[in-house]
Design an enzyme around this catalytic site. Sequence first.
Site, short mmCIF file in Angstrom:
data_model
loop_
_atom_site.label_atom_id
_atom_site.label_comp_id
_atom_site.label_asym_id
_atom_site.label_seq_id
_atom_site.Cartn_x
_atom_site.Cartn_y
_atom_site.Cartn_z
N ASN A 449 142.94 -61.54 91.67
CA ASN A 449 141.59 -61.93 91.16
C ASN A 449 141.65 -61.47 89.69
O ASN A 449 140.95 -62.39 89.01
CB ASN A 449 140.46 -61.52 92.06
CG ASN A 449 140.65 -62.02 93.34
OD1 ASN A 449 140.67 -63.24 93.70
ND2 ASN A 449 140.99 -61.21 94.39
N ASP A 450 141.92 -60.22 89.47
CA ASP A 450 141.82 -59.94 88.04
C ASP A 450 142.63 -60.73 87.14
O ASP A 450 142.22 -61.27 86.06
CB ASP A 450 142.19 -58.53 87.89
CG ASP A 450 140.93 -57.41 88.22
OD1 ASP A 450 139.70 -58.01 88.21
OD2 ASP A 450 140.90 -56.40 88.61
N ASP A 451 143.84 -60.73 87.55
CA ASP A 451 145.06 -61.51 86.78
C ASP A 451 144.56 -62.82 86.37
O ASP A 451 144.75 -63.50 85.45
CB ASP A 451 146.28 -61.23 87.37
CG ASP A 451 146.73 -59.93 87.27
OD1 ASP A 451 146.49 -59.23 86.44
OD2 ASP A 451 147.96 -59.43 87.95
#
Length: 485
Positions: A449-451
Amino acid sequence: PGELERRGLDAVSLRTRNPALLHAWLPPYGVAGRWSALPPDHGLLSAVGMASYSQMSYEDRPVHLVTPQVSYGHGMLAAGAIAAGLFERMRSGEGQALVVSGLHALAALQASGTMEASNLPPYPRAASSRGGTPNYRLYRCKDGLWLFLGALTPQFFIRALDALDLMDLYVGEGIEGDYARMMQPGNRERVGDALDERFLEKTRDEWMQILHDADVPRGPVGTSEEWFAGETVAANQMRLTFSHPRLGRVDIPGLPVKLSATPGEIRGLPSPGDAEAITSHTPLVSPGEAVAGGPLAGIRVLDIGAFIAGTYAPAILSQWGAEVIKVEPPDGDPFRIGLLGFMGHNRGKRSVVLDLKQPAGREAFLDMVRDADVVLDNYRAGVRERLGIGYETLRAVNPRIISCSVTGYGLEGHLSSDPGFDPLLQARSGLMHSQGSDEEPVFYTIPINDDASALMAAFGMITALNARARTGEGQDIQTCLANQS
């Protein structure tokens, strides 16, 4: 490799017909080497790379990733590269060949896990399906339901220990109030065992409320069906409905990146096209001179992000030639404690220190905005406005400025003011449930989700640069971790 040439669809052949063409090739395993001729498959790609090896699981062995995370990252990285190529073509009038391999995607998704330093031990492989440290792992509650404790920073974890009535661990023998000692082998396991016992004393709903009241990041483990039908997805317009002649009603995810002035649109489900209309397209180009140094050379980005989801996006832009200046508070980006993790997600930047909470720091920042092209933040909803650096303020200083904000859960909905970290979205969205089971969820090693938020923010910023090249105006961009889930 070789197949495009055999079919006459390689970059040289097609660009001979149309020099303005961008030819994007996405070979899964690179253009050469022992694996390059393998058939495209996300499981094979995860195995050839380190994704299957590094993935946490119940047993100490490589495992299959249930969701095709590397393939998702491959598509997102390619979208950003194509957007950057289109931006460069606006300036030069020339197309080019783009190669974005699955190995590039693996490197992008493992920005910290693939780094090494001579004076640091190798990046550790997680030993548990639940997470390797007590502050950032899954816990089972009294009712058998699971939650993820996302207390990534020392401040968050100390707050969590206080809410759990376990501060005696922190100040007791062997730790004596030293956070670094708490994370040392032996102490780390002892603290984790104590938290295991404490979470079993109350139901998940009870703990969720207690941690919410203490402003501690936390997320309940749910299913993808619950998430897609839930309030956060609806608040971010991330569920769209279409009709299909054979399938009936089809619900699909919405646009993950929202551009204020030139919004995108999902026009419909895949459908047959008209060949004559397709071949009549005239590329929009402005012939000029190519700019040395990458497709984004000459673009200046001010990065006031932290951790991963926001601040990694400018690092991606720097790899395509942008100048990135990271603006940090006096205490620095809290993720500096991540050492190689911090370096991996902030490579290619220069850094300055400004206290945006003070008038002098704010004015110095606004002076920088006058000569900048893009500003990125990943504050919680409303924070940039309280600091006096919201989009309207930036626009008053520089009408051409592009402002991109990456939040945890978007600007609307009951979670909008919550702190958002990658595994909290893994838990809420059903990712952990799908990789594991009802009995025990599994923490994904790749911070997908961050990436994905960083890759989509990078794509959005370049898209806005393309729009500005035509209109002369900047705009505001919004995305969030929840939109990628």
